[in-house]
Design a protein around this motif. Structure first.
Motif, PDB file in Angstrom:
ATOM      1  N   ALA A  40      17.923  -4.675  60.995  1.00 11.44           N
ATOM      2  CA  ALA A  40      16.628  -5.227  60.562  1.00 11.44           C
ATOM      3  C   ALA A  40      16.776  -5.905  59.202  1.00 11.44           C
ATOM      4  CB  ALA A  40      15.583  -4.119  60.476  1.00 11.44           C
ATOM      5  N   ASP A  41      15.952  -6.894  58.957  1.00  9.35           N
ATOM      6  CA  ASP A  41      15.931  -7.601  57.674  1.00  9.35           C
ATOM      7  C   ASP A  41      14.859  -6.957  56.798  1.00  9.35           C
ATOM      8  OD1 ASP A  41      15.811  -9.284  55.512  1.00  9.35           O
ATOM      9  OD2 ASP A  41      15.442 -11.113  56.675  1.00  9.35           O
ATOM     10  N   LEU A  42      15.303  -6.270  55.729  1.00 10.06           N
ATOM     11  CA  LEU A  42      14.385  -5.619  54.796  1.00 10.06           C
ATOM     12  C   LEU A  42      14.438  -6.288  53.427  1.00 10.06           C
ATOM     13  CD1 LEU A  42      15.086  -1.966  55.899  1.00 10.06           C
ATOM     14  CD2 LEU A  42      12.809  -2.964  55.810  1.00 10.06           C
ATOM     15  N   VAL A  67      21.866  -2.718  57.946  1.00  6.77           N
ATOM     16  CA  VAL A  67      20.757  -3.037  57.039  1.00  6.77           C
ATOM     17  C   VAL A  67      21.291  -3.152  55.612  1.00  6.77           C
ATOM     18  CG1 VAL A  67      18.543  -2.276  56.100  1.00  6.77           C
ATOM     19  CG2 VAL A  67      19.094  -1.881  58.505  1.00  6.77           C
ATOM     20  N   ASP A  68      20.910  -4.199  54.923  1.00  5.26           N
ATOM     21  CA  ASP A  68      21.343  -4.437  53.550  1.00  5.26           C
ATOM     22  C   ASP A  68      20.191  -4.107  52.606  1.00  5.26           C
ATOM     23  OD1 ASP A  68      22.643  -5.210  51.270  1.00  5.26           O
ATOM     24  OD2 ASP A  68      22.523  -7.370  51.669  1.00  5.26           O
ATOM     25  N   LEU A  69      20.289  -2.932  51.965  1.00  6.07           N
ATOM     26  CA  LEU A  69      19.265  -2.522  51.002  1.00  6.07           C
ATOM     27  C   LEU A  69      19.801  -2.704  49.588  1.00  6.07           C
ATOM     28  CD1 LEU A  69      17.938   0.791  52.624  1.00  6.07           C
ATOM     29  CD2 LEU A  69      16.851  -1.458  52.656  1.00  6.07           C
ATOM     30  N   SER A  70      18.960  -3.237  48.725  1.00  3.00           N
ATOM     31  CA  SER A  70      19.370  -3.436  47.334  1.00  3.00           C
ATOM     32  C   SER A  70      19.381  -2.101  46.596  1.00  3.00           C
ATOM     33  CB  SER A  70      18.422  -4.406  46.639  1.00  3.00           C
ATOM     34  OG  SER A  70      17.152  -3.789  46.437  1.00  3.00           O
ATOM     35  N   PRO A  71      20.117  -1.995  45.481  1.00  7.97           N
ATOM     36  CA  PRO A  71      20.099  -0.778  44.682  1.00  7.97           C
ATOM     37  C   PRO A  71      18.688  -0.379  44.249  1.00  7.97           C
ATOM     38  CG  PRO A  71      21.917  -2.169  44.008  1.00  7.97           C
ATOM     39  CD  PRO A  71      21.097  -2.984  44.952  1.00  7.97           C
ATOM     40  N   ASP A  72      17.853  -1.349  43.934  1.00  7.17           N
ATOM     41  CA  ASP A  72      16.483  -1.038  43.515  1.00  7.17           C
ATOM     42  C   ASP A  72      15.680  -0.422  44.669  1.00  7.17           C
ATOM     43  OD1 ASP A  72      16.896  -1.923  40.936  1.00  7.17           O
ATOM     44  OD2 ASP A  72      16.122  -3.943  41.345  1.00  7.17           O
TER      45      ASP A  72
END
Length: 256
Positions: free
Chosen positions: A224-226, A244-249
């Motif tokens: 999914a694109d988050l 899924v690519d989640l940012s550190p924030d």
């Protein structure tokens, strides 16, 4: 009577442009039938205005579905009943039946000897306009264009929203437990406080979505694109995040 079926009936009764000149029988109980755009059912029967009658013979059972060809006509009482025929809830027929014609029923559907059709309704705009806090459990809304729809607080448990366009939709506080949202467009959607426990969100576009306090436990978020989604206090326990690519924030503010 289900809320959205009542809305369909009210709109029909207020209309000064009836689709046929047949007199509507008195004492009808109202339901709805989902059909293909050419008014055919999943088994190829083409519905018509006025009475539609089953050919029989009628089997001696009280179930809501025919056991053999001719063993009654099915009319839905709610969205879950509509979905059982495998046709998305787009083309809807406002349909009535008489108590003496009931052969069998359950909570979702009724099987009757004959059913009276009075109106045809586009189900998607109906849901977009009146979907707030609506009971849409089990609804088949595959591929529906629900951009900007107000579905705040709606009960969409186990609904089929695969491939649906829900861009900018308001789904705040909605119950989406077990809903199918694979490949759905939820970009900029408001999903704050939404319950998405066990929902299927594989390949969904959730870019810029508001997911604050959302319950995503055990959800499938594969690929999914988050991007830029607000995940503050969102619960991701047990969620499938493969691809899924989640940012550190984002990772800092969600509950894992």
């Amino acid at each position: 009577m289900h809320k959205l079926i009542k809305i369909m009936l009210d709109q029909y009764q207020e209309s000064d442009q009836k689709l046929h000149d047949q007199e509507t029988p008195e004492g009808l109980i109202w339901g709805v039938r989902t059909v293909h755009p050419d008014l055919r059912s999943s088994r190829g029967y083409r519905w018509r205005w006025g009475w539609n009658e089953a050919s029989g013979p009628f089997e001696g059972h009280k179930g809501p579905c025919p056991l053999t060809a001719g063993d009654g006509i099915c009319v839905a009482k709610n969205w879950e009943g509509m979905a059982s025929g495998g046709i998305p809830a787009s083309t809807l027929l406002l349909t009535g039946y008489l108590p003496d014609d009931v052969l069998g029923e359950d909570h979702n559907k009724v099987r009757v000897r004959r059913a009276f059709v009075v109106d045809i309704v586009d189900g998607v705009p109906l849901i977009s306009k009146y979907g707030e806090r609506a009971d849409l459990r089990g609804a088949d809304l595959w591929g529906a264009d629900l951009r900007n729809a107000n579905l705040r607080g709606a009960d969409l448990r186990n609904a089929n929203l695969r491939g649906a366009n829900l861009r900018n939709a308001n789904l705040r506080n909605a119950d989406l437990r077990g809903a199918g949202l694979g490949n759905a467009n939820l970009r900029n959607a408001n999903l704050r406080n939404a319950d998405l426990w066990g929902a299927g969100l594989g390949n969904a576009d959730l870019g810029n979505a508001d997911l604050r306090n959302a319950d995503l436990r055990n959800a499938n978020l594969g690929n999914a694109d988050l991007g830029n989604a607000d995940l503050r206090n969102a619960s991701l326990w047990g969620a499938d995040l493969r691809g899924v690519d989640l940012s550190p924030d984002q990772l800092k503010v969600c509950i894992r």
